[in-house]
Design a protein around this motif. Structure first.
Motif, PDB file in Angstrom:
ATOM      1  N   UNK A   5      56.894  39.373  54.458  1.00  0.00           N
ATOM      2  CA  UNK A   5      57.428  40.727  54.580  1.00  0.00           C
ATOM      3  C   UNK A   5      58.809  40.810  53.932  1.00  0.00           C
ATOM      4  N   UNK A   6      59.631  39.789  54.133  1.00  0.00           N
ATOM      5  CA  UNK A   6      60.956  39.756  53.522  1.00  0.00           C
ATOM      6  C   UNK A   6      60.863  39.766  52.005  1.00  0.00           C
ATOM      7  N   UNK A   7      59.901  39.026  51.450  1.00  0.00           N
ATOM      8  CA  UNK A   7      59.736  38.978  49.996  1.00  0.00           C
ATOM      9  C   UNK A   7      59.372  40.352  49.440  1.00  0.00           C
ATOM     10  N   UNK A   8      58.507  41.093  50.138  1.00  0.00           N
ATOM     11  CA  UNK A   8      58.131  42.433  49.679  1.00  0.00           C
ATOM     12  C   UNK A   8      59.335  43.372  49.751  1.00  0.00           C
ATOM     13  N   UNK A   9      60.109  43.283  50.842  1.00  0.00           N
ATOM     14  CA  UNK A   9      61.303  44.127  50.962  1.00  0.00           C
ATOM     15  C   UNK A   9      62.318  43.803  49.877  1.00  0.00           C
ATOM     16  N   UNK A  10      62.437  42.513  49.532  1.00  0.00           N
ATOM     17  CA  UNK A  10      63.371  42.119  48.480  1.00  0.00           C
ATOM     18  C   UNK A  10      62.968  42.697  47.128  1.00  0.00           C
ATOM     19  N   UNK A  11      61.672  42.889  46.898  1.00  0.00           N
ATOM     20  CA  UNK A  11      61.228  43.505  45.642  1.00  0.00           C
ATOM     21  C   UNK A  11      61.805  44.918  45.514  1.00  0.00           C
ATOM     22  N   UNK A  12      61.821  45.666  46.629  1.00  0.00           N
ATOM     23  CA  UNK A  12      62.398  47.008  46.602  1.00  0.00           C
ATOM     24  C   UNK A  12      63.891  46.955  46.311  1.00  0.00           C
ATOM     25  N   UNK A  67      58.856  55.920  42.742  1.00  0.00           N
ATOM     26  CA  UNK A  67      57.490  55.563  43.137  1.00  0.00           C
ATOM     27  C   UNK A  67      57.354  54.060  43.372  1.00  0.00           C
ATOM     28  N   UNK A  68      57.893  53.252  42.448  1.00  0.00           N
ATOM     29  CA  UNK A  68      57.740  51.799  42.579  1.00  0.00           C
ATOM     30  C   UNK A  68      58.552  51.262  43.756  1.00  0.00           C
ATOM     31  N   UNK A  69      59.784  51.722  43.897  1.00  0.00           N
ATOM     32  CA  UNK A  69      60.619  51.212  44.990  1.00  0.00           C
ATOM     33  C   UNK A  69      60.067  51.652  46.337  1.00  0.00           C
ATOM     34  N   UNK A  70      59.554  52.872  46.415  1.00  0.00           N
ATOM     35  CA  UNK A  70      58.945  53.326  47.670  1.00  0.00           C
ATOM     36  C   UNK A  70      57.713  52.511  48.007  1.00  0.00           C
ATOM     37  N   UNK A  71      56.942  52.141  46.992  1.00  0.00           N
ATOM     38  CA  UNK A  71      55.735  51.342  47.250  1.00  0.00           C
ATOM     39  C   UNK A  71      56.097  50.022  47.919  1.00  0.00           C
ATOM     40  N   UNK A  72      57.085  49.319  47.381  1.00  0.00           N
ATOM     41  CA  UNK A  72      57.477  48.039  47.982  1.00  0.00           C
ATOM     42  C   UNK A  72      58.121  48.239  49.350  1.00  0.00           C
ATOM     43  N   UNK A  73      59.001  49.241  49.462  1.00  0.00           N
ATOM     44  CA  UNK A  73      59.706  49.467  50.727  1.00  0.00           C
ATOM     45  C   UNK A  73      58.732  49.848  51.829  1.00  0.00           C
ATOM     46  N   UNK A  74      57.792  50.746  51.525  1.00  0.00           N
ATOM     47  CA  UNK A  74      56.887  51.205  52.578  1.00  0.00           C
ATOM     48  C   UNK A  74      55.886  50.124  52.959  1.00  0.00           C
ATOM     49  N   UNK A  75      55.441  49.312  52.004  1.00  0.00           N
ATOM     50  CA  UNK A  75      54.577  48.190  52.358  1.00  0.00           C
ATOM     51  C   UNK A  75      55.299  47.240  53.305  1.00  0.00           C
TER      52      UNK A  75
END
Length: 509
Positions: free
Chosen positions: A475-482, A355-363
């Protein structure tokens, strides 16, 4: 699986943080309405970091105290009063929500920001208020402990989310928002009918009290069935997914990011609370298998349709349907008896990490798609040729987020799916492993289809609008969170079991 939960007699230290988590965004909304549109963006830019600070403090308090935070409203104990409760999952969800909301707000300034001296548009004014409303509603959903008040919180979340779909006022987005509203209202009616049946049968709607009263009897089964179907409609689980693709694809990019990453997770969290916390005695083998079967259908159906889309945002929307399906493996895999308790915790950890990884990846994916569409003037996949060279950071961010969807290391999606796969094998439910492997291959197909087009160069590309570098970096920072979630160890998380049953804690040790 036993879930004997109990509240303390009074509010715990730092329990006030739970009230702030719900109230801070509301105060921002009230100030925006009082001061007018000229100040709405500046007010949001003040309250976004304030809300993030509250989420960080609440997460730290649960982590360091190794126990849930509780706030007894008015010092009236349930069932006469209400309580807010943050266990490990709730604290992690609050922090995830805060990070994504703040990132979306910063990203949204490029589309809904107000230049000094320029007139305030209706879309800009409404966007910031809705963003704060979604934040407050989500926090109320993850912290509530009363089924009726959770219904109210979920409705507030829905009524803040639906207008995001038609923020630009186009005919097709208005139709998508109306379809979303119809499915949401149907879900609300079913949920409310089940709630009324539970109250008439057991005399309380407090989840903690219900966990010790609900028995496998006809009234309980009818109630949980009605409520689950209603929540599945709001979650857009196959086959109740018809509203999601046009709604998520038609919304502005910041709205799509919030809807896909966070809003659909609110109703899923309620489904988990209903089966694992309020009525744990009803979660038998048949119920778990049925929910996971629907999840499997979502994975296969959503992935195949994603491969057939001509528009990038529609592809990402169908991918959301598919990725939601993985969450429902938590029901058959995390509901084991004492003999398989350790693997139940592995599945519990894997489900929430998904759930958490999908949230960051999809955002990140919706933000990246928004930048591509803004730069090219369209989001047609067939005409993305060269955008990878024109917007390399954006294309790279999309690829990083795609790694998590595919379950490729090192990413949060890999850790989540590995834990779920391990649980399926060790618990003897290998058929779910087959679905997950096929789903990962299909996800790789549509991710590489987009990247292949974006990185090709058939003709010189002319951008119709410039894209600021700081939005690409965001956007890169959000993807890096995933991706960074993939650094977590491949083992059950003790933090995510804080506030669960003593059996869970014993299994970890």
């Amino acid at each position: 699986m036993s879930n004997a939960l109990a509240f303390p007699d009074a509010t715990t230290p730092d329990g006030y943080l739970l009230v702030l988590a719900v109230i801070v965004p509301v105060v921002g909304i009230l100030l925006s309405l009082a001061l007018g549109g000229r100040y709405v963006e500046r007010i949001a830019m003040i309250f976004l970091p304030a809300g993030l600070a509250v989420a960080i403090l609440a997460f730290a308090a649960v982590w360091l105290g190794n126990q849930p935070l509780v706030y007894i409203v008015g010092n009236w104990q349930p069932p006469l009063g209400l309580a807010l409760r943050a266990d490990g999952v709730s604290a992690a969800m609050m922090l995830t929500t805060a990070v994504i909301i703040c990132a979306t707000g910063l990203f949204g300034r490029g589309e809904f920001g107000q230049s000094r001296g320029s007139p305030v548009t209706r879309a800009s004014y409404v966007f910031w208020i809705l963003l704060l409303g979604i934040w407050s509603g989500l926090n109320a959903v993850v912290l509530g402990d009363d089924l009726f008040n959770l219904y109210v919180a979920l409705e507030l979340l829905t009524f803040a989310a639906v207008p995001l779909v038609c923020l630009k006022g186009y005919e097709e987005t208005i139709k998508a928002a109306l379809r979303y509203m119809l499915f949401a209202l149907l879900g609300s009616i079913l949920y409310l009918l089940g709630t009324a049946l539970i109250y008439g049968t057991y005399g309380t709607l407090d989840i903690t009290l219900l966990s010790g009263r609900v028995r496998p009897e006809p009234a309980a089964w009818i109630a949980v069935s009605l409520m689950t179907v209603g929540l599945l409609a709001k979650t857009a689980l196959f086959p109740l997914h018809l509203w999601l693709p046009p709604a998520h694809a038609g919304a502005p990019a910041p709205g799509s990011a919030v809807l896909s990453a966070l809003v659909v997770k609110g109703s899923f969290i309620l489904i988990v609370r209903l089966w694992f916390d309020a009525m744990p005695g009803l979660l038998n083998f048949t119920a778990g298998q049925l929910l996971a079967t629907l999840g499997s259908g979502a994975i296969l159906f959503g992935s195949v349709l994603a491969l057939r889309q001509a528009r990038l945002k529609l592809l990402i929307a169908y991918s959301t349907i598919a990725q939601i399906g993985y969450l429902f493996f938590i029901f058959p895999l995390a509901s084991g008896d004492a003999a398989s308790e350790l693997w139940s915790i592995v599945a519990w950890t894997g489900g929430w990490l998904q759930l958490f990884s999908h949230a960051f990846a999809k955002a990140a994916m919706f933000m990246a798609a928004g930048l591509m569409a803004e730069a090219l003037g369209h989001d047609r996949i067939a005409d993305l040729s060269g955008v990878g060279r024109a917007l390399p950071i954006t294309a790279f961010s999309f690829g990083l987020a795609g790694l998590s969807l595919m379950g490729v290391p090192p990413s949060g999606g890999f850790v989540a799916k590995w834990l779920l796969l391990s649980a399926t094998i060790m618990e003897g439910q290998w058929w779910w492993a087959a679905v997950m492997l096929v789903g990962g291959l299909l996800a790789g197909g549509y991710v590489f289809m987009v990247l292949g087009k974006a990185l090709s160069m058939n003709a010189p590309l002319t951008l119709s609008a410039p894209i600021s570098r700081h939005r690409e970096v965001l956007v890169l920072a959000v993807a890096l969170c995933a991706v960074l979630l993939g650094l977590l160890p491949l083992e059950p998380s003790e933090f995510l079991t804080i506030g669960r049953s003593e059996m869970h804690i014993t299994a970890l040790k």
